[in-house]
Motif scaffolding. Structure first.
Motif, PDB file in Angstrom:
ATOM      1  N   SER A   1      -6.609   7.174   4.762  1.00 12.18           N
ATOM      2  CA  SER A   1      -5.540   7.938   4.641  1.00 12.18           C
ATOM      3  C   SER A   1      -4.955   7.753   6.273  1.00 12.18           C
TER       4      SER A   1
ATOM      5  N   THR B   1      -2.666   7.332   1.051  1.00 13.66           N
ATOM      6  CA  THR B   1      -4.152   6.906   0.799  1.00 13.66           C
ATOM      7  C   THR B   1      -4.328   5.581  -0.026  1.00 13.66           C
ATOM      8  N   TYR B   2      -5.081   4.676   0.741  1.00 18.16           N
ATOM      9  CA  TYR B   2      -5.164   3.368   0.263  1.00 18.16           C
ATOM     10  C   TYR B   2      -6.697   3.023   0.608  1.00 18.16           C
ATOM     11  N   GLN B   3      -6.826   1.758  -0.011  1.00 18.47           N
ATOM     12  CA  GLN B   3      -8.111   1.005   0.393  1.00 18.47           C
ATOM     13  C   GLN B   3      -7.942  -0.145   0.918  1.00 18.47           C
ATOM     14  N   ASN B   4      -8.882  -0.245   1.868  1.00 17.96           N
ATOM     15  CA  ASN B   4      -8.958  -1.474   2.963  1.00 17.96           C
ATOM     16  C   ASN B   4      -9.231  -2.784   2.124  1.00 17.96           C
ATOM     17  N   SER B   5      -9.293  -3.945   2.636  1.00 17.48           N
ATOM     18  CA  SER B   5      -9.829  -5.286   1.855  1.00 17.48           C
ATOM     19  C   SER B   5     -11.304  -5.220   1.517  1.00 17.48           C
ATOM     20  N   LYS B   6     -11.887  -4.018   2.014  1.00 18.07           N
ATOM     21  CA  LYS B   6     -13.479  -3.927   1.573  1.00 18.07           C
ATOM     22  C   LYS B   6     -13.399  -2.996   0.534  1.00 18.07           C
ATOM     23  N   GLY B   7     -12.712  -2.254   0.049  1.00 16.57           N
ATOM     24  CA  GLY B   7     -12.691  -1.007  -0.786  1.00 16.57           C
ATOM     25  C   GLY B   7     -12.804  -0.089  -0.410  1.00 16.57           C
ATOM     26  N   LYS B   8     -12.771   0.184   1.024  1.00 18.84           N
ATOM     27  CA  LYS B   8     -13.019   1.786   1.434  1.00 18.84           C
ATOM     28  C   LYS B   8     -11.805   2.394   1.582  1.00 18.84           C
ATOM     29  N   ASP B   9     -11.880   3.796   1.208  1.00 20.16           N
ATOM     30  CA  ASP B   9     -10.654   4.516   1.105  1.00 20.16           C
ATOM     31  C   ASP B   9     -10.164   5.317   2.524  1.00 20.16           C
TER      32      ASP B   9
ATOM     33  N   ARG C   1       0.730  -1.231  -0.019  1.00 21.48           N
ATOM     34  CA  ARG C   1       0.044  -0.007   0.085  1.00 21.48           C
ATOM     35  C   ARG C   1       0.978   1.211  -0.027  1.00 21.48           C
TER      36      ARG C   1
END
Length: 148
Positions: A104, A94-102, A51
């Motif tokens: 930072s 800034t990244y997405q978690n394993s569920k696709g939520k953004d 990430r």
């Protein structure tokens, strides 16, 4: 802070190597779920590094062959040292978690999370060793520092 983070990740790297050896020695006594948990720890570490570095990630619960773990931990550890040495620890990622939520978070917070995640799950792994009549490693940080 960077010196301290390097030290913390050297500590985790040292015990990851020791745990690989323990898994090899006691393969027949250690439940698959304990090995799976160790794989999860290594995967999570790689995922967080990826990430930060915008690289390809492993799956959270991806399983590995025991023989492949030394290479995985070496590569992951090297990437972590690269991050510590090359990134501003206050930099937001800034990244997405394993569920696709953004989300930072700062590099510092992510690195602390990785270290804390290892500590949490190593305790579970050590407890599993005890339950299965395997003399567990002493993985306390202070013991590591006494032998430093």
């Amino acid at each position: 802070m960077k010196v301290f983070l390097n030290d913390i990740f050297e500590y985790h790297h040292f015990y990851n190597q020791k745990l690989i050896a323990e898994f090899g020695t006691h393969q027949e006594k250690i439940p698959q779920s304990t090995f799976n948990l160790f794989c999860h720890c290594l995967n999570a570490h790689q995922i967080w590094n990826a990430r930060i570095l915008a690289e390809e990630k492993l799956e959270v619960h991806q399983l590995h062959h025991l023989k492949d773990l030394p290479q995985l931990i070496e590569a992951t550890h090297a990437k972590t040292l690269q991050i510590i040495n090359e990134f501003d620890l206050a930099q937001l990622i800034t990244y997405q978690n394993s569920k696709g939520k953004d989300f930072s978070n700062s590099v510092r917070d992510i690195l602390f999370h990785i270290a804390n995640h290892y500590t949490h799950h190593k305790g579970q792994i050590i407890a599993d060793f005890r339950r299965n009549k395997i003399e567990p490693l002493v993985t306390d940080y202070i013991f590591y520092k006494r032998n430093d």
